[in-house]
Scaffold this motif. Structure first.
Motif, PDB file in Angstrom:
ATOM      1  N   ASN A  94       0.783  -1.230   0.000  1.00 32.64           N
ATOM      2  CA  ASN A  94       0.000   0.000   0.000  1.00 32.64           C
ATOM      3  C   ASN A  94       0.825   1.296   0.000  1.00 32.64           C
ATOM      4  O   ASN A  94       0.490   2.255  -0.697  1.00 32.64           O
ATOM      5  N   TYR A 112       1.213   5.598  -3.764  1.00 35.58           N
ATOM      6  CA  TYR A 112       1.173   7.040  -3.985  1.00 35.58           C
ATOM      7  C   TYR A 112       2.314   7.515  -4.888  1.00 35.58           C
ATOM      8  O   TYR A 112       2.083   8.109  -5.954  1.00 35.58           O
ATOM      9  N   LYS A 141      -5.821  -1.683  -4.943  1.00 37.23           N
ATOM     10  CA  LYS A 141      -6.431  -0.969  -3.822  1.00 37.23           C
ATOM     11  C   LYS A 141      -5.610  -1.220  -2.573  1.00 37.23           C
ATOM     12  O   LYS A 141      -4.941  -2.257  -2.508  1.00 37.23           O
ATOM     13  N   PRO A 142      -5.652  -0.398  -1.543  1.00 37.06           N
ATOM     14  CA  PRO A 142      -6.282   0.920  -1.550  1.00 37.06           C
ATOM     15  C   PRO A 142      -5.416   1.893  -2.346  1.00 37.06           C
ATOM     16  O   PRO A 142      -4.219   1.681  -2.480  1.00 37.06           O
ATOM     17  N   THR A 151      -3.702   7.844   2.787  1.00 39.97           N
ATOM     18  CA  THR A 151      -4.508   8.898   3.401  1.00 39.97           C
ATOM     19  C   THR A 151      -5.450   9.478   2.352  1.00 39.97           C
ATOM     20  O   THR A 151      -5.186   9.389   1.143  1.00 39.97           O
ATOM     21  N   PRO A 152      -6.527  10.121   2.796  1.00 38.43           N
ATOM     22  CA  PRO A 152      -7.443  10.742   1.840  1.00 38.43           C
ATOM     23  C   PRO A 152      -6.769  11.887   1.102  1.00 38.43           C
ATOM     24  O   PRO A 152      -7.095  12.136  -0.065  1.00 38.43           O
ATOM     25  N   ALA A 177      -4.831  10.372  -1.673  1.00 40.41           N
ATOM     26  CA  ALA A 177      -5.761   9.813  -2.649  1.00 40.41           C
ATOM     27  C   ALA A 177      -6.382  10.925  -3.483  1.00 40.41           C
ATOM     28  O   ALA A 177      -6.533  10.794  -4.703  1.00 40.41           O
ATOM     29  N   GLY A 207      -1.286   1.946   6.231  1.00 35.76           N
ATOM     30  CA  GLY A 207      -2.425   2.784   6.567  1.00 35.76           C
ATOM     31  C   GLY A 207      -3.268   2.030   7.579  1.00 35.76           C
ATOM     32  O   GLY A 207      -2.733   1.454   8.525  1.00 35.76           O
ATOM     33  N   ALA A 257      -8.414  -0.992   5.277  1.00 31.37           N
ATOM     34  CA  ALA A 257      -7.750  -0.753   3.997  1.00 31.37           C
ATOM     35  C   ALA A 257      -7.754  -2.008   3.137  1.00 31.37           C
ATOM     36  O   ALA A 257      -7.984  -1.956   1.930  1.00 31.37           O
ATOM     37  N   SER A 277     -12.061  -1.640   2.065  1.00 28.19           N
ATOM     38  CA  SER A 277     -12.079  -0.857   0.825  1.00 28.19           C
ATOM     39  C   SER A 277     -12.910  -1.564  -0.245  1.00 28.19           C
ATOM     40  O   SER A 277     -13.695  -0.930  -0.957  1.00 28.19           O
ATOM     41  N   GLN A 307     -11.265   5.997  -0.010  1.00 24.63           N
ATOM     42  CA  GLN A 307     -10.272   6.378   0.992  1.00 24.63           C
ATOM     43  C   GLN A 307     -10.851   7.383   1.990  1.00 24.63           C
ATOM     44  O   GLN A 307     -10.599   7.301   3.192  1.00 24.63           O
ATOM     45  N   LYS A 308     -11.653   8.296   1.489  1.00 24.61           N
ATOM     46  CA  LYS A 308     -12.270   9.292   2.390  1.00 24.61           C
ATOM     47  C   LYS A 308     -13.260   8.633   3.331  1.00 24.61           C
ATOM     48  O   LYS A 308     -13.369   9.005   4.500  1.00 24.61           O
TER      49      LYS A 308
END
Lengths: 374, 374, 374, 374
Positions: free
Chosen positions: D82, D86, D103-104, D108-109, D112, D182, D187, D191, D354-355
């Protein structure tokens, strides 16, 4: 090792499944060379060309004999209607190539025997597409039986039920004609069940059968004149195994509601196993060795503890599908060819199954028990 | 109407279930008079006294003939081991009383026929304890078949599997002796299945069978000398019905893991029904009439739409139990007596079942199809 | 010992089930005196007379207070709509008689507390009809948990789902009115689930809930003016137990398709248990202690190894029904009275459940976690 | 059209599944060009070389940035732990290439959101690997809901249960560390469930959650010093949808016995749907529109009437597996790229999930309902 070049004949239902598996097997298994999808043959050149494009084969031909003869084909994979298996397989063996034939091996035990003999002589790999026995959970079942986890096995109640001809409105097809299909439910569904019984229990000593055609005639597609259905919709069989176990086969292509109803209950003095292909990732197991008050059928989900499952997914219970069984079958085939080891089920098993199918038909005709030829 | 006075002979497993049902039936149904639990007989006076206290009967005797002779007994309920049914039922009929006998009716078809003839002559109500067919969901199943919801019925795959003699260590008992039990799994479990097939499909024209005794000898309780098991543990049968439907019976008292495995799959051209007594409040139903993409076996839970369920509980799916089937059976019995109407299954059905059991044994002995006597 | 004389108030759904059980319990159990069905009260004298005839009670009255006052009534059994429980139970306790009240105990926690206090003072036996916990397989489940077979229990996902008000066309009834029913799905279905959670896991420390009324109004039967539905159709609850385990409750009277969907999944560090009241004779059990490759949820069928099952039937897997749970409950009640021992669940438990229901409603109203009063 | 050249980063569990699907997809679907397995990157060059040989990729590198930069890579497929998503996804977008991320989406949101924004700007195809929603039977379920076959949907009870960290002896890993994974079960398993809820029901308005870590510390593999587990094992969530429906999520990685327990019950005013990923070829459906006495949950087996099933096999009920879902996902991806159409689920959906995960954690921390940001 070089990559084996496959020639595929026939691109219907089962041919497509073979093609998908041929493309995937190399990524699933790293102990073999990935095969090459070289030649594809179908009824005419145009159809073959289209299928080759769709199924990602390099070359196409409308003449299966050309495919067999091609020097850039090492293995011939036969996925045609039943009545073509005999001629094609013979030709492949005559060409000294490896042969991989869908079930049933032939239309008669004589044909099947001839093929088995020719295959043994040819010194090539000869495999038959009884893919259900490749299921990791069934290989596990067999290991459990062999390890004595059921105690002495005394019963096998098997079934292979589908309903693709359950509706009277299903049109007449080659499946209804003896010279094209051989027997009916027996050849299409029974052959798998017999092979499975061989795999799990062993030789069948004798059978007693009752066959039945529910829909005696059917209309051809677009036609208005009914044609006779020449083979059975249902085959019910009593079975006595060489081991002393007894059992029954319930085989039907008119079993309304069943879609892939290959299954069994195997009972022994200490335990019982149950399987249903419609839930092909589950094995039900009862053991009398569990503690009092806690005994019951447990549902074992296929997982990495079962043979080859982990090649697809390391997490348990995530589920294999029917096409994965073909991948497993083709893996075995390639491994056998590469290692020059025999494969099972082979043409000898194909012939053994064919003889049992003939014995079942003979029993029905004579209304008597029929001993299986050894 | 006055309350019927019941005399119960035998206070084992099944006798207790009868007693419970006799006490409850009057509160469940208000269209009959509640029966009286008058006399109870057991092997000796002391046992009978204790059982009468436990089961809330008014009087006790160690002599079943006394019970039959009592003027304050209207109905005699026979819950003894198989070999006693014949003498007792004959005596009850001779006394001109209503008779309610557990299955199997007798040890031989000759005995059973004699009882059926005597019962017909006696002008009394004569019932046999095939309680499973009282299940509201099975009566519903029969109504669905009769209404054509399955189309033309072509297959019946039935089974009655238990494992109470699955373990080699289960001691020898009267159940293993031919002169006390008659046949084995066939009499105990097969009789129910045959009755159920009669109930749902109709007359059986011929059978072909394979019987098997898994444990040839057993030690008597506390003994050290093995005794022979004189009857079969497993009976596998091919069945051809008078209607043209075909099927199979799988009957076993050594089916490890099964506790009350009476079940069937009935296939027709438009639908299929499945039942399993271990989930006795469920009927599985597939209909080809459902919309495309939405077809599948549905699980119908017993509820107030099914015959007599609402007498127990108005809310659907709350579940009946095995003893409730006895309540339903006894309700039918009392209603038949009060209304002087025939009941089914009666002694004639008991004899029909017995003859089929004999035909199955004969088929096994001769290894041939045996026609059912009409 | 003398036979206890029961007075039954209310003869709807649940009253009939009590009556059947009262008649049967003495034949099922021989360690108690069989109760007498003495007095029956219903809304008016005529209804009561008819019900007494149908349910085989000796006397009838249209005035429940008369029943409570009768010297020939030892135990008063309250089977009326929720809003009547409080007055009736108080009156029974004031009369110094044993009281057996259906759930929920009252409409408010204040009422319930008052009843629990009065009951404790009265020195009589006070039982509440949470019959589901009488199920032999659930008592077995509790014993398994206590024996540590699940390891440390960390999760309880419970549900009680029915669909009797799922259809918008179901008419308005007392169940929709706050002053007659109290809460909705919570009182009718949630109360059972809470009691079950207490039985299996223990005290609940706090809750967080979301309630919802799907059908805001309903037409009264035969009426044309919609009336408001004053309580919830659905209650969803997060639960934190005193033990540290967490869980959820899913409670609904509009859960289309569910008929008696009381169930749970209890997870622990070594094993998991699952139950579904629609298959009330089955307990699903997974233990991590099974051998590799053989782990899976097993289905334990209720049998004689589980508490009290053998009183109904000595053969395993033959199946109890919902009414048998009432027999078990009444047996416990009579045994408690005869032995002067406390019974569980009693009025204190009834009040504890009521307080949790109030906490759930309070949480929904305030949108906050609510601590359970201790 | 030319064949898309894929670059795969990461060759663990999920990477292998991607590779298998990339090889097979071209034979299953003929409406796309078969992709090329071009470059493979892993942690170091040696590992990458071995994996490329095993998974039949043409080139290998130990530097994922090289893979991203290669001119002969059109699509980058990210199958790493994970915390790497990013950086890698940002790099791919910066390089103007299509991106396919497991995924995720991020940790963090904020991350994302940044990715979703960058993806929207980049004008490339951006997909996230929520493969479960590709299941033909779930796409069918959604179509049934949209067609109103459930009436008004009022409830969604969802779960995603596995037990891969159920045993206290499972070693500490990156999954237990907040900066690498995370959140925990949320997650990894949550998710998928959130995405499935979005797919079937729509926007979630607010949540209320209770999280729990069952095993607070774990030993690292081969180590003797326990390390803290920094994220949750269990997440229980109350959910209120924008549509007014309510529901619950039960998410756990310590749910002993569950192997792939993604499932739901969706209730509506006219019908109910149920699904369990462990039986991924089955959809349970209850409709109140069935005739009285014949209502019940029916089990629909996936077949050619359901989207894309027939590409794998024309016979119904033969069963897809988990890897087939990846084939379906990759087919959608390639079709989207070739047709320059958007795909769903995309990075925007990844950010939305994610949010919601962040909202769930925030709710637990504050013990309050948390509104979902729109």
């Amino acid at each position: 090792m070089t990559r084996l070049r496959f020639g595929l004949i026939g691109t219907g239902f089962i041919g497509r499944m073979h093609a998908i598996a041929l493309h995937a097997v190399g990524a699933v298994f790293d102990d073999i060379e990935a095969p090459l999808c070289s030649w594809l043959a179908d009824a005419d050149a145009d159809l073959a060309r289209k299928a080759a494009a769709a199924l990602r084969f390099e070359h196409a031909t409308g003449d299966w004999r050309e495919l067999v003869a091609r020097p850039d084909v090492d293995v011939v994979d036969i996925c045609t209607p039943n009545y073509l298996h005999y001629d094609m397989a013979l030709a492949v063996l005559a060409a000294g190539k490896h042969v991989y034939c869908e079930k049933p091996l032939a239309l008669t035990p004589e044909q099947a025997d001839e093929l088995a003999t020719a295959a043994a002589r040819a010194g090539v790999c000869h495999a038959i597409g009884f893919n259900f026995v490749r299921n990791p959970i069934l290989r596990h079942a067999r290991a459990m039986i062999e390890a004595g986890e059921l105690g002495q096995v005394h019963g096998f109640a098997g079934r292979n039920l589908e309903d693709y001809m359950g509706d009277a409105a299903v049109p007449h097809s080659w499946r209804c004609e003896r010279r094209l299909a051989g027997s009916g439910a027996l050849a299409d569904l029974g052959s798998h069940l017999i092979n499975l019984a061989h795999f799990l229990i062993g030789d069948i000593a004798r059978v007693q059968a009752s066959l039945k055609t529910v829909h005696a005639t059917r209309l051809p597609r677009g036609g208005s004149q009914s044609l006779p259905v020449e083979n059975e919709d249902i085959a019910l069989v009593l079975v006595e195994f060489a081991s002393g176990a007894t059992g029954s086969f319930n085989i039907s292509r008119v079993a309304t509601g069943y879609k892939s109803g290959l299954g069994f209950t195997i009972t022994g003095t200490r335990g019982t196993l149950e399987f249903d292909q419609e839930r092909m990732n589950e094995l039900r197991f009862y053991t009398a060795d569990d503690r009092s008050g806690r005994r019951g059928f447990r549902t074992i989900l296929t997982g990495p503890e079962h043979p080859d499952y982990a090649r697809f997914c390391p997490a348990p219970g995530h589920g294999l599908g029917i096409n994965d069984l073909k991948i497993l079958e083709i893996h075995e085939l390639i491994r056998a060819i590469e290692s020059r080891q025999p494969i099972w089920p082979d043409f000898a098993e194909g012939a053994r199954v064919q003889k049992l199918m003939a014995a079942i038909e003979h029993s029905h005709a004579t209304r008597a028990w029929v001993e299986t030829p050894r």
